[in-house]
Motif scaffolding. Structure first.
Motif, mmCIF file in Angstrom:
data_model
loop_
_atom_site.group_PDB
_atom_site.id
_atom_site.type_symbol
_atom_site.label_atom_id
_atom_site.label_comp_id
_atom_site.label_asym_id
_atom_site.label_seq_id
_atom_site.Cartn_x
_atom_site.Cartn_y
_atom_site.Cartn_z
ATOM 1 N N GLN A 1 15.893 10.480 65.998
ATOM 2 C CA GLN A 1 15.893 10.893 67.848
ATOM 3 C C GLN A 1 15.640 9.721 68.388
ATOM 4 N N HIS A 2 14.578 9.078 67.502
ATOM 5 C CA HIS A 2 14.474 8.515 68.872
ATOM 6 C C HIS A 2 14.630 6.979 68.364
ATOM 7 N N GLN A 3 15.691 6.447 66.944
ATOM 8 C CA GLN A 3 16.502 5.141 66.599
ATOM 9 C C GLN A 3 15.586 4.108 66.379
ATOM 10 N N GLY A 4 14.078 4.991 65.220
ATOM 11 C CA GLY A 4 13.411 4.460 64.882
ATOM 12 C C GLY A 4 13.607 4.541 63.153
ATOM 13 N N LEU A 5 12.672 3.730 62.270
ATOM 14 C CA LEU A 5 13.303 3.499 60.720
ATOM 15 C C LEU A 5 11.843 4.532 59.874
ATOM 16 N N PRO A 6 12.047 4.908 59.032
ATOM 17 C CA PRO A 6 11.106 5.643 58.310
ATOM 18 C C PRO A 6 10.093 4.285 57.247
ATOM 19 N N ILE A 7 9.400 4.183 56.642
ATOM 20 C CA ILE A 7 9.110 3.494 56.040
ATOM 21 C C ILE A 7 8.191 4.229 55.006
ATOM 22 N N MET B 1 7.609 6.673 72.106
ATOM 23 C CA MET B 1 6.692 5.647 72.774
ATOM 24 C C MET B 1 6.543 3.851 72.183
ATOM 25 N N LEU B 2 6.327 4.844 70.347
ATOM 26 C CA LEU B 2 5.664 3.197 69.341
ATOM 27 C C LEU B 2 7.363 2.459 69.113
ATOM 28 N N ILE B 3 8.719 3.085 69.089
ATOM 29 C CA ILE B 3 9.464 2.436 69.455
ATOM 30 C C ILE B 3 10.543 1.611 70.209
ATOM 31 N N SER B 4 9.675 0.140 69.715
ATOM 32 C CA SER B 4 10.440 -0.438 71.096
ATOM 33 C C SER B 4 11.559 -1.217 70.690
ATOM 34 N N SER B 5 12.137 -1.133 69.057
ATOM 35 C CA SER B 5 13.339 -2.359 68.955
ATOM 36 C C SER B 5 13.914 -1.495 68.105
ATOM 37 N N PRO B 6 14.975 -1.669 67.674
ATOM 38 C CA PRO B 6 15.567 -0.531 66.593
ATOM 39 C C PRO B 6 14.999 -1.047 65.553
ATOM 40 N N LYS B 7 13.859 -2.548 65.397
ATOM 41 C CA LYS B 7 14.021 -2.326 63.778
ATOM 42 C C LYS B 7 12.575 -2.044 63.820
ATOM 43 N N SER B 8 11.474 -1.111 64.434
ATOM 44 C CA SER B 8 11.030 -0.941 64.574
ATOM 45 C C SER B 8 10.843 0.487 63.756
ATOM 46 N N PRO C 1 6.613 -3.221 60.835
ATOM 47 C CA PRO C 1 5.418 -1.674 60.811
ATOM 48 C C PRO C 1 4.933 -1.696 62.281
ATOM 49 N N LYS C 2 5.092 -0.226 62.594
ATOM 50 C CA LYS C 2 4.275 -0.085 64.000
ATOM 51 C C LYS C 2 3.038 1.650 63.825
ATOM 52 N N GLY C 3 3.302 2.043 63.392
ATOM 53 C CA GLY C 3 2.106 2.784 63.153
ATOM 54 C C GLY C 3 1.839 3.978 61.811
ATOM 55 N N LEU D 1 -3.795 -2.904 70.792
ATOM 56 C CA LEU D 1 -2.206 -2.377 71.855
ATOM 57 C C LEU D 1 -1.981 -2.267 73.077
ATOM 58 N N THR D 2 -0.985 -3.335 73.463
ATOM 59 C CA THR D 2 -0.662 -3.192 74.804
ATOM 60 C C THR D 2 0.571 -2.210 75.774
ATOM 61 N N VAL D 3 1.107 -2.188 76.739
ATOM 62 C CA VAL D 3 1.976 -1.857 77.187
ATOM 63 C C VAL D 3 3.605 -2.534 76.316
ATOM 64 N N ASP D 4 3.077 -3.814 76.524
ATOM 65 C CA ASP D 4 4.295 -5.092 76.202
ATOM 66 C C ASP D 4 4.909 -4.402 74.618
ATOM 67 N N ALA D 5 3.857 -4.417 74.151
ATOM 68 C CA ALA D 5 4.437 -3.660 72.620
ATOM 69 C C ALA D 5 5.154 -2.548 72.079
ATOM 70 N N LEU D 6 5.227 -1.783 73.486
ATOM 71 C CA LEU D 6 5.651 -0.257 73.348
ATOM 72 C C LEU D 6 7.196 -0.107 73.891
ATOM 73 N N ASN D 7 7.974 1.341 73.320
ATOM 74 C CA ASN D 7 8.599 0.945 74.501
ATOM 75 C C ASN D 7 9.194 0.670 75.425
ATOM 76 N N PRO D 8 10.507 0.034 75.598
ATOM 77 C CA PRO D 8 10.362 -1.010 77.092
ATOM 78 C C PRO D 8 10.903 0.612 77.786
ATOM 79 N N THR D 9 11.540 1.261 77.376
ATOM 80 C CA THR D 9 12.267 2.402 78.591
ATOM 81 C C THR D 9 11.697 2.820 79.190
ATOM 82 N N PHE D 10 9.965 3.447 78.295
ATOM 83 C CA PHE D 10 8.799 3.413 79.231
ATOM 84 C C PHE D 10 8.756 3.964 80.341
ATOM 85 N N GLN D 11 8.687 1.879 80.115
ATOM 86 C CA GLN D 11 7.875 1.569 81.635
ATOM 87 C C GLN D 11 9.406 1.678 82.904
ATOM 88 N N LYS D 12 10.500 2.011 82.603
ATOM 89 C CA LYS D 12 11.629 2.022 83.416
ATOM 90 C C LYS D 12 11.508 3.318 84.169
#
Lengths: 476, 476
Positions: free
Chosen positions: A180-186, A155-162, A217-219, B4-15
């Motif tokens: 698996q979900h294409q996020g980056l470990p920091i 859910m938190l990985i919203s882009s490949p730079k997350s 960074p998201k989380g 934390l809003t839905v916009d900041a989350l993985n856009p695939t979840f909304q689909k």
């Protein structure tokens, strides 16, 4: 027709690594099969799976809590209460009746978030533990903590730079889910010289590094008590971490599955992040994970757990509900296991004395084994080991000489994997090399569980193996 | 701190969309709560969840198979065999002993692919069903079929242009998994005028369309028996579909979870794709899914199932193993449920007579309810309904007049959702609108399960509602 090859598949699958059930564990299963052959030529008579926190597995045989299993048996076949009424304690029959009235058959799908009544029980458990209220509508029962962690990371990985901040060493579920979900470990580093402590400063350094690399960074993942380290956070550090999440708008992912595995609670107590966030009246979005697989319950095979969301909007809760609804519901056996964990027998209940005896025995055995193993490992040349105050593991550091590292290189293995494979080959003890959890460049560790009965004989094998190793490969 | 809003989350979840537990189901739960209030003003006294194939849920109350539950109760608390020896049939005690010897405690993690012994039982079941061998090492036990489907779709999506052919109408797990894993659905249409049949030609048309759009087809989903359609494929069509997969290098994903739900097996038998692939000696990679949630077992809450891979290289099997190992293992309650499904009591066993009676009753009730419901729905003005030869559902088509469509538009709803919401509000019957499964432009359907006891009263409610609707909105 082209043959289906790995190259044609999702490339993220190849990046996933999960050493806990990796090369060592696979080899251990092969050795276990080989042991059944006559004249197998193996220098041991059993394989001991110290690679995974699985207390009830064959060979470790931690007994299940009787209360939990009696309730579960009645839920499977409710007629038993009439057919064998004297076999069950009264409080067990009462509990099963109460659950049946709420759930109906455990063969039916429940609410996708979990049975509402059990979520209410969880909320009461949390409120009593922390002294702050908990909302059952913000609790999701899960098939173990892992399923929840994977979902939240997804859910938190919203882009490949997350990116998500993860401790090093870490439980590899986090890097596996990120891959698996294409996020980056920091990565941020824990301080082995201070009992594997966590510092706000080291996380801020990691954030700065991430910023330079364009990672968003998201989380922040915190494992408390630690896995593989067994470390316990103190409340002041926890407050600092919550304030850090506030400052950087991070979602706090608190893996608290070992909260009941405390070996020295007087000096190393557990405080939940929920309590800290509530006390500070912080707006930080927090997800805390718990499980029936660890603690004294050890019910890994039921697949049960929960996560509680704090400071999540209803909109985000609805999004999570939709996602879990696609998977229909968590296993009912796991859900009723959660109920037993959060509502154990109370003084005065017919089951209480037995429950108390069983859980005291498990706590005491784990604490004494951990202490004894840490002490004897520390006495070995080239080994240093933090005496874990919590969880189920030790994570000793081993010095590996140049000769050993060269031999590992020649075998195409990481030095700690090479050590662990030799340990398995010579003793039948299966551990996980530190490279599976992460460690500083040039350091080597392995993780082993503190679950094996007959600990004296067990540590004896570790010692003998290590002394032979040192003889063969030397200290420097 | 940002909220934390839905916009900041993985856009695939909304689909992701999953109507089976969507708007209608959520409203049904609210109505169920409202019913408990005195003077609630509702025009019905119970909510009937016909939205989901959940036979054992409250109100439907299909009884579980006694054999399955007796074995499960003994696995939960093995002491019962000694404490209440006369309560259990001998074959149940024998089965539980056999499973315990293999598994140990069901509170331990098993092999991540599932208990090897149970996978052997599944392989035997498949071999006996099809007359062709099955390899237990290529079988993965799962927490229900959904978990496996999601994993396989995730695996096949190797780029944002990867697509999977899915039938329309489809079970929305497929589009939901594609949305989550960022793959593209390639829809192909089933022919309602020919009992919802599948044609190779319509799939080739869809492939051509996909090609024009630059989509790379990776797999073909077939649901047989169909969901929501209840259709059964004949063997000649199946052979054509396998040859099509061969021609276009597609992985065949065969959802066969309703293989035991056959209402007219003489004219509409089930043939597995495994058998067809084996018979043709085809190299097509095939994954076939099965589940304990449907059939006569109806054990949805246990979360059990399996998938069998055919023509998969060891390299791809190892990749799948690694991925499932991150989630540790499928629920043991589900795994032993699979064992009971694939190894039911045999003639001569003490449990056989009861098992036979229970399963015959379930089969007969489902077949007669399905037939009666289809017949009476077909007799309604503006309704046509294929009499499903399999699965648990009917998928009637409803003609909705311009007046009805305008009223739906004014309410901001799809016309079939508007119809289904009115049905729920007036009768307490919860169905799923066809827009949740897919249908041709300008056609409207809904899916309902054939699980409700008291079918006469139930259909009476549907009829009365529909006649009132027609009076209100007219035919054209």
């Amino acid at each position: 027709m082209r043959q289906l090859t790995v190259d044609a598949l999702n490339p993220t699958f190849q990046k996933v690594q999960y050493a806990v059930r990796g090369e060592l564990a696979i080899k251990a299963e092969l050795l276990r099969d080989k042991l059944k052959e006559p004249n197998n030529g193996l220098p041991f008579d059993k394989v001991i799976s110290s690679n995974i926190g699985n207390p009830q597995q064959k060979g470790l045989d931690q007994p299940p809590i009787t209360f939990t299993r009696q309730v579960a048996a009645l839920m499977e076949w409710p007629d038993l209460a009439n057919l064998a009424p004297n076999v069950f304690p009264k409080d067990v029959i009462q509990r099963a009746k109460e659950l049946s009235a709420e759930i109906g058959s455990i063969g039916a799908y429940s609410h996708s978030q979990g049975v509402p009544f059990i979520r209410q029980s969880v909320a009461k458990f949390i409120a009593e533990r922390d002294g702050y209220p908990s909302n059952p509508n913000h609790i999701f029962l899960t098939g173990g903590a892992s399923a929840g962690v994977s979902l939240l990371i997804n859910m938190l990985i919203s882009s490949p730079k997350s990116g998500i901040l993860i401790p090093i060493p870490q439980y590899p579920l986090y890097t596996a889910s990120l891959a698996q979900h294409q996020g980056l470990p920091i990565p941020y580093y824990l301080d082995e010289s201070k009992e594997w402590s966590t510092s706000v400063a080291s996380i801020e350094e990691a954030l700065e590094e991430a910023h330079k690399e364009g990672i968003i960074p998201k989380g922040l993942v915190i494992i408390n008590p630690g896995n593989p380290t067994g470390a316990l956070l103190d409340e002041a550090t926890q407050e600092g971490l919550v304030q850090l999440c506030e400052k950087y708008s991070l979602v706090l992912l608190a893996d608290e599955v070992y909260q009941a595995n405390l070996h020295r609670a007087e000096t190393h107590p557990f405080t939940s992040f929920k309590k800290v966030v509530a006390k500070l009246q912080s707006p930080v979005p927090l997800v805390s994970f718990h499980s029936i697989s660890k603690g004294v319950s050890g019910e890994c095979g039921r697949r049960g757990g929960y996560f509680e969301c704090t400071n999540f909007s209803e909109e985000v809760i609805a999004l999570l509900y939709k996602m879990v609804s696609v998977g229909l519901c968590p296993p009912l056996a796991g859900q009723i296991g959660v109920d037993s964990m959060v509502r154990p027998p109370k003084p005065g209940d017919e089951s209480y004395e037995l429950w108390k005896k069983e859980t005291d025995t498990i706590h005491a055995a784990l604490a004494s084994r951990t202490q004894l193993m840490a002490k004897r490992l520390n006495a070995l040349p080239g080994v240093s080991c933090v005496d874990s105050p919590g969880a189920l593991y030790l994570y000793p550091q081993i010095k590996l000489s140049k000769k050993a590292r060269d031999a590992a290189g020649a075998a195409g293995k990481e030095p700690d994997a090479f050590y662990s494979l030799a340990l398995l080959d010579e003793t039948g003890i299966c551990v996980v090399p530190g490279s599976g959890f992460g460690q500083k460049e040039g350091e080597w560790h392995y993780r082993l569980t503190c679950l094996c009965p007959g600990v004296d004989e067990y540590v004896g094998k570790l010692e003998k193996f290590h002394r032979n190793w040192m003889e063969k490969y030397g200290e420097e």
